[in-house]
Scaffold this motif. Structure first.
Motif, PDB file in Angstrom:
ATOM      1  N   ASP A  13     -21.841  37.942-152.548  1.00 11.23           N
ATOM      2  CA  ASP A  13     -22.266  39.267-152.993  1.00 11.23           C
ATOM      3  C   ASP A  13     -23.620  39.635-152.400  1.00 11.23           C
ATOM      4  OD1 ASP A  13     -24.288  38.150-154.594  1.00 11.23           O
ATOM      5  OD2 ASP A  13     -23.239  38.517-156.483  1.00 11.23           O
ATOM      6  N   GLU A  14     -24.063  40.855-152.692  1.00 14.35           N
ATOM      7  CA  GLU A  14     -25.298  41.377-152.096  1.00 14.35           C
ATOM      8  C   GLU A  14     -26.541  40.595-152.510  1.00 14.35           C
ATOM      9  OE1 GLU A  14     -24.539  43.130-155.995  1.00 14.35           O
ATOM     10  OE2 GLU A  14     -23.285  43.145-154.205  1.00 14.35           O
ATOM     11  N   LYS A  15     -26.452  39.816-153.591  1.00 17.58           N
ATOM     12  CA  LYS A  15     -27.586  38.990-154.033  1.00 17.58           C
ATOM     13  C   LYS A  15     -27.525  37.575-153.455  1.00 17.58           C
ATOM     14  CE  LYS A  15     -28.299  41.495-158.322  1.00 17.58           C
ATOM     15  NZ  LYS A  15     -28.327  41.399-159.788  1.00 17.58           N
ATOM     16  N   GLY A  16     -26.494  37.286-152.651  1.00 12.12           N
ATOM     17  CA  GLY A  16     -26.358  35.955-152.062  1.00 12.12           C
ATOM     18  C   GLY A  16     -25.660  34.962-152.972  1.00 12.12           C
ATOM     19  N   ARG A  17     -24.915  35.460-153.954  1.00 10.74           N
ATOM     20  CA  ARG A  17     -24.204  34.569-154.869  1.00 10.74           C
ATOM     21  C   ARG A  17     -22.795  34.301-154.355  1.00 10.74           C
ATOM     22  NH1 ARG A  17     -25.585  38.047-160.156  1.00 10.74           N
ATOM     23  NH2 ARG A  17     -24.472  39.492-158.790  1.00 10.74           N
ATOM     24  N   MET A  94     -26.705  30.925-156.363  1.00 10.40           N
ATOM     25  CA  MET A  94     -27.386  31.896-155.511  1.00 10.40           C
ATOM     26  C   MET A  94     -27.966  31.153-154.319  1.00 10.40           C
ATOM     27  SD  MET A  94     -30.266  34.829-156.128  1.00 10.40           S
ATOM     28  CE  MET A  94     -29.639  35.149-157.709  1.00 10.40           C
ATOM     29  N   LYS A  97     -32.079  33.561-149.283  1.00 10.81           N
ATOM     30  CA  LYS A  97     -31.914  34.390-148.094  1.00 10.81           C
ATOM     31  C   LYS A  97     -32.157  33.616-146.799  1.00 10.81           C
ATOM     32  CE  LYS A  97     -33.177  38.698-145.981  1.00 10.81           C
ATOM     33  NZ  LYS A  97     -33.545  40.058-146.148  1.00 10.81           N
TER      34      LYS A  97
END
Length: 148
Positions: A13-17, A94, A97
């Motif tokens: 997902d966009e949060k890196g999860r 998570m 980045k």
């Protein structure tokens, strides 16, 4: 003792999860406490160690010769990227980045069981890696395991 196997592709997902597959979670020991250490792996992948397996690795790292330049480099690189992560309520971790960027992971992650750890790859990078090997799987199996 963990014994991860199999491969799965999951969305990131966009949060890196990213989710950790149920079939892999069942091999987590109670000592891991649903906690992992994620770090830079080899060949542009990430290594995800359950906490108890990471502690075994740390013990081995502490036994290395700090006066050996190769040993120092290994410890420095492995530990500078290492981050402790815990499964959330939806069984996701998570990924930081900087690790996503290192492994070139964007929208999808290939999750591969590798005995005491889990490897996380960009699926395209993994395919390129496998297809670029100079020897076939069969010849490597014969050489390493004595299988014919």
């Amino acid at each position: 003792m963990s014994s991860f196997k199999g491969s799965y592709i999951y969305a990131v997902d966009e949060k890196g999860r990213v989710s950790i597959p149920a079939r892999m979670r069942k091999y987590l020991s109670p000592e891991a406490n649903e906690t992992f250490v994620i770090t830079r792996g080899t060949e542009t992948c990430l290594f995800l160690f359950p906490l108890d397996e990471w502690e075994k690795l740390e013990k081995r790292l502490k036994e290395l010769n700090t006066f050996n330049p190769q040993h120092r480099l290994l410890v420095r690189i492995l530990l500078m990227w290492a981050v402790e992560v815990t499964l959330d309520n939806q069984s996701r971790i998570m990924i930081p980045k900087n690790l996503l960027e290192f492994a070139k992971i964007d929208k999808e992650a290939l999750i591969i069981g590798a005995l005491d750890r889990i490897e996380i790859w960009n699926p395209e990078v993994f395919n390129e890696y496998v297809n670029s090997q100079p020897e076939s799987y069969e010849s490597i199996a014969e050489e390493v395991l004595g299988m014919k």
